[in-house]
Design an enzyme around this catalytic site. Structure first.
Site, short mmCIF file in Angstrom:
data_model
loop_
_atom_site.label_atom_id
_atom_site.label_comp_id
_atom_site.label_asym_id
_atom_site.label_seq_id
_atom_site.Cartn_x
_atom_site.Cartn_y
_atom_site.Cartn_z
N GLY A 9 19.26 120.82 90.79
CA GLY A 9 19.53 120.63 92.21
C GLY A 9 20.71 121.43 92.73
O GLY A 9 21.51 120.91 93.53
N LYS A 38 12.32 125.88 93.44
CA LYS A 38 11.78 127.02 94.19
C LYS A 38 12.15 128.39 93.66
O LYS A 38 11.66 129.39 94.16
CB LYS A 38 12.23 126.94 95.66
CG LYS A 38 11.57 125.84 96.47
CD LYS A 38 11.97 125.94 97.93
CE LYS A 38 11.26 124.89 98.78
NZ LYS A 38 11.66 124.97 100.20
N GLY A 99 23.12 111.28 88.93
CA GLY A 99 23.54 110.68 90.20
C GLY A 99 22.37 110.42 91.11
O GLY A 99 22.52 109.91 92.22
N PHE A 128 29.14 107.83 92.30
CA PHE A 128 30.21 108.40 91.49
C PHE A 128 31.58 108.31 92.15
O PHE A 128 32.57 108.75 91.58
CB PHE A 128 29.90 109.86 91.17
CG PHE A 128 28.92 110.05 90.04
CD1 PHE A 128 29.29 109.77 88.74
CD2 PHE A 128 27.64 110.52 90.29
CE1 PHE A 128 28.39 109.94 87.69
CE2 PHE A 128 26.74 110.71 89.25
CZ PHE A 128 27.12 110.42 87.95
N HIS A 155 23.59 105.81 105.26
CA HIS A 155 23.53 107.13 104.65
C HIS A 155 22.94 108.15 105.63
O HIS A 155 22.36 107.77 106.65
CB HIS A 155 22.68 107.12 103.38
CG HIS A 155 23.38 106.51 102.20
ND1 HIS A 155 23.51 105.15 102.03
CD2 HIS A 155 23.99 107.08 101.12
CE1 HIS A 155 24.17 104.90 100.90
NE2 HIS A 155 24.47 106.07 100.34
N LYS A 159 18.22 111.04 103.09
CA LYS A 159 18.13 110.24 101.87
C LYS A 159 16.73 109.64 101.75
O LYS A 159 16.19 109.11 102.72
CB LYS A 159 19.19 109.13 101.89
CG LYS A 159 19.25 108.31 100.60
CD LYS A 159 20.45 107.40 100.61
CE LYS A 159 20.52 106.55 99.34
NZ LYS A 159 20.57 107.36 98.10
#
Length: 265
Positions: A9, A38, A99, A128, A155, A159
């Site tokens: 990521g 990608k 995470g 975290f 958030h 998300k």
């Protein structure tokens, strides 16, 4: 000795911030490869907005883990790919620091079993940020005295999972100290379905998704003549980096999966 790291990521908000953290700690960490959905077969420097690094990028996690030696795998992606990536890392004897939230209980159990079988460390943390971990710890303490409680988590609108992993983890921790109770009036009715939020052992969780937010949570307790609010705000993603840094170092000492940053601090 430097810890070799593979990261999944790299183009995401969290992933790009984690790369910066690794580069700022070159004596402790070395980025050896990235996984991106990608950009197979290129180097990190070939992707717009990425650092000028000759680090190989893969779409296939199996190929990445097979062809690149690493001690730790950091996953900051989405639940489906995060689970597959994490399982593949464990099978290749690479210690995951995850995470990504939204894993099911069965997925956590599966990964826990694999780590125990291999005596391999892993850390999955819904949050975290050190302040968020303290917020969860304080909420667990308060729940012993205030069984009436609502969680409001907020958030950014990109998300994917709701409620957040932090909210779910907070509720799980509070269940350990809280007297089980169904909240509200005994004859309460929702005029609009979902108005009272998700239900966890009688506690209510409300999810807000809005542009401009990062990660925020408040836990509101009620008692006779008083309320108590425990609140944490991540203003930017720097708040998560110290926890990731600690986890990458700590996971090297573990021989099992640990769920929740509070268990290693």
């Amino acid at each position: 000795m430097s810890i070799n790291v593979i990261l999944a990521g790299p183009r995401g908000r969290m992933g790009s911030q984690a790369i910066n953290m690794l580069l700022e700690n070159k004596d402790a960490f070395t980025l050896t490869a990235c996984i991106d959905r990608k950009h197979d077969g290129v180097e990190l420097k070939d992707i717009d907005g990425m650092p000028d690094l000759a680090v190989p990028v893969y779409e296939d996690p199996e190929a990445c883990f097979r062809e690149n030696g690493a001690d730790v795998f950091i996953d900051l992606t989405v639940p489906d790919s995060g689970y597959r990536n994490t399982k593949a890392a464990i099978l290749h004897n690479i210690r995951p620091v995850v995470g990504t939230t939204g894993f099911t209980d069965d997925q956590i159990k599966d990964l826990t079993f694999l780590c125990e079988e291999k005596k391999l460390g892993a850390i999955i943390a819904p949050n975290f940020a050190i302040g968020a971990v303290l917020m969860m710890k304080f909420s667990k303490m308060a729940a012993a005295y205030f069984p009436d409680v609502d969680i409001i988590e907020k958030h950014h609108d990109q998300k994917l999972d709701a409620p957040s992993g932090t909210a779910v983890k907070t509720a799980e921790l509070m269940k350990e100290t809280r007297t089980s109770k169904k909240q509200g009036h005994v004859n309460e009715q929702e005029v609009l379905e979902g108005a009272r939020g998700a239900d966890v052992d009688g506690m209510k969780i409300h999810s807000v998704r809005m542009p401009g937010l990062v990660a925020h949570q408040e836990v509101i307790f009620g008692g006779k003549g008083q309320t108590l609010t425990i609140k944490h705000d991540s203003i930017n993603r720097d708040s998560f980096m110290e926890g990731i840094k600690v986890s990458v170092k700590q996971v090297m000492e573990l021989e099992k999966l640990v769920y929740g940053l509070e268990n290693i601090l």
